[in-house]
Motif scaffolding. Structure first.
Motif: not given
Length: 310
Positions: A94-122
């Motif tokens: 019942g979860l969308t992959t978009d919701e999973l992406d947002k959850y992980i994105h926020n978790l990475v940010i909370q850990n003062k890190a950057y999600p490497s795939p974001f905008r990597f070669n677009g």
């Protein structure tokens, strides 16, 4: 988006595709709507070259990590695996992959890190989510995860100046026996491949091992998926092939202490043939069969190998 897909159906024989559809063991996945890009708080500084759309060009030679660099790489890999474990606990029917992406994105940010795939070669999202017939580089979207799906989640974080990279395939609800065997085999094959790594071993021994182990399960290797060196750059030398099919690697490509790279074989049910959709990222199987993938970042040590994302 799908004109290219339909043209390919007309040009190839897909008897397995019809079989999969008739049996309805799982949903054949097509990309759906993608939400706007994630945002970053002011204190998180994106990797400049990603944000500016500049193609990453790593050094042409293999870089052996120093003791200090290894410690920094370990911290990034530890965080990547921690976040992958969080994804495992968050994923559900019942979860969308978009919701999973947002959850992980926020978790990475909370850990003062950057999600490497974001905008990597677009690439437009913070993680890769590849469901059923999607091999890898699936873009999170508004499709809902359904009972019987299998999903590969690929997490990479940029932390302390280094990238840490890992992936795993998860079962959603009641997956058929073939799907369960595929996922289990993919994980076992990865660990067997890691076990052959040591100083003085040739890189192609990884591919030899993967081919040998995959044949035991009567599955196939997707030859278009490679591992790669990793460190200050997302993708560094050496390239890590998972099959010897059509691969030429120099005799001098020997594992040495301080070498860090990923091993990430994608194991398929039936066909090793794939193609990329018009989004230029989503890799799918020609016959819509499923694949499973597990990935670790490893380090060659003086005495053997260390799994940094374990």
């Amino acid at each position: 988006m799908f004109r290219k897909f339909e043209e390919m159906i007309d040009s190839i024989t897909l008897s397995d595709r019809s079989l999969h559809a008739e049996q309805k063991r799982y949903d054949i996945v097509y990309p759906e709507d993608v939400s706007p890009p994630n945002v970053f708080p002011d204190e998180i500084i994106p990797v400049p070259m990603y944000y500016e759309g500049i193609l990453e060009i790593p050094p042409a030679e293999i870089h052996l990590k120093t003791i200090k660099e290894i410690e920094l790489l370990k911290s990034s890999c530890f965080l990547a695996k921690k976040i992958l474990n969080a994804a495992k606990n968050f994923i559900r029917e019942g979860l969308t992959t978009d919701e999973l992406d947002k959850y992980i994105h926020n978790l990475v940010i909370q850990n003062k890190a950057y999600p490497s795939p974001f905008r990597f070669n677009g690439f437009p999202k913070s993680i890769c989510t590849s469901v059923n017939n999607v091999v890898c580089h699936g873009i999170p979207d508004k499709r809902i995860l359904k009972n019987g799906d299998i999903i590969t989640v690929d997490i990479t974080v940029f932390y302390n100046g280094f990238h840490g990279d890992c992936a795993a395939t998860f079962l959603i609800g009641d997956v058929d026996e073939q799907g369960k065997q595929l996922v289990s085999a993919a994980e076992n094959i990865l660990y067997k491949a890691i076990s052959v790594c040591k100083p003085g071993e040739h890189i192609l021994e990884i591919a030899n091992c993967i081919e040998k182990e995959t044949s035991k399960y009567n599955f196939c290797i997707i030859p278009s998926v490679f591992g790669h060196g990793i460190g200050r750059y997302f993708h560094e030398e050496p390239l890590i092939p998972h099959t010897t099919l059509g691969i030429e690697v120099g005799e001098d490509c020997i594992m040495k202490p301080g070498m860090a790279f990923t091993i990430e074989p994608a194991i398929g049910e039936s066909s090793q043939h794939t193609f990329i959709l018009d989004d230029q990222w989503t890799l799918i199987t020609e016959d819509d069969s499923r694949t499973a993938q597990f990935e670790h970042t490893i380090l060659i040590t003086d005495t053997g190998v260390e799994i940094l994302t374990k």
